[in-house]
Design a protein around this motif. Structure first.
Motif, PDB file in Angstrom:
ATOM      1  N   GLU A  69      -4.913   2.358  -2.775  1.00  0.00           N
ATOM      2  CA  GLU A  69      -5.518   1.186  -2.170  1.00  0.00           C
ATOM      3  C   GLU A  69      -4.483   0.081  -2.011  1.00  0.00           C
ATOM      4  O   GLU A  69      -3.524  -0.009  -2.773  1.00  0.00           O
ATOM      5  CB  GLU A  69      -6.679   0.676  -3.031  1.00  0.00           C
ATOM      6  N   ARG A  70      -4.700  -0.753  -1.010  1.00  0.00           N
ATOM      7  CA  ARG A  70      -3.834  -1.908  -0.839  1.00  0.00           C
ATOM      8  C   ARG A  70      -4.044  -2.867  -2.006  1.00  0.00           C
ATOM      9  O   ARG A  70      -5.173  -3.163  -2.388  1.00  0.00           O
ATOM     10  CB  ARG A  70      -4.135  -2.601   0.486  1.00  0.00           C
ATOM     11  N   GLN A  80       0.837  -1.180   0.000  1.00  0.00           N
ATOM     12  CA  GLN A  80       0.000   0.000   0.000  1.00  0.00           C
ATOM     13  C   GLN A  80       0.882   1.244   0.000  1.00  0.00           C
ATOM     14  O   GLN A  80       1.681   1.448   0.909  1.00  0.00           O
ATOM     15  CB  GLN A  80      -0.938   0.018   1.208  1.00  0.00           C
TER      16      GLN A  80
END
Length: 118
Positions: free
Chosen positions: A47-48, A42
């Protein structure tokens, strides 16, 4: 209780290499071998995302397109450890990298910072 601890992150120059490790504790080596393992990352404001995964049976790896040919995921079940070998690092690889284990339950590590910069 399963715990995952990542290590190996740091500051590297573009084109350099790092090897990340994720050591599992609180489980037997056999139990570890039944977990599907993966690395996520991340970046700030992003976003991860899944970077790479490896199956519990057969050790079949998969990678996101942006790291194919540069990163290698592998595991040592006797040491209950997951690895991510990162070569030809780019500034775009800068992120916090997280280890993930999936079995009867899901577990996450605390993350390790990878910074690629001159």
């Amino acid at each position: 209780q399963v715990q995952l601890v990542e290590s190996g992150g740091g500051l590297v120059q573009p084109g350099g290499s790092l090897r990340l490790s994720c050591e599992a504790s609180g489980v037997s080596d056999f139990t570890f071998s039944t977990f599907a393992m993966s690395w996520y990352r991340q970046a700030p404001g992003k976003e991860r995302e899944l970077v790479a995964g490896i199956s519990s049976v057969g050790g079949v790896p998969n990678y996101t397109d942006s790291v194919k040919g540069r990163f290698t995921i592998f595991r040592n079940n006797y040491k209950s450890t997951l690895y991510l070998q990162m070569n030809s690092l780019k500034s775009e690889d800068t992120a916090v990298y997280y280890c993930n284990a999936r079995g009867p339950s899901e577990h996450w590590g605390q993350g390790t910072q990878v910074t690629v910069s001159s």
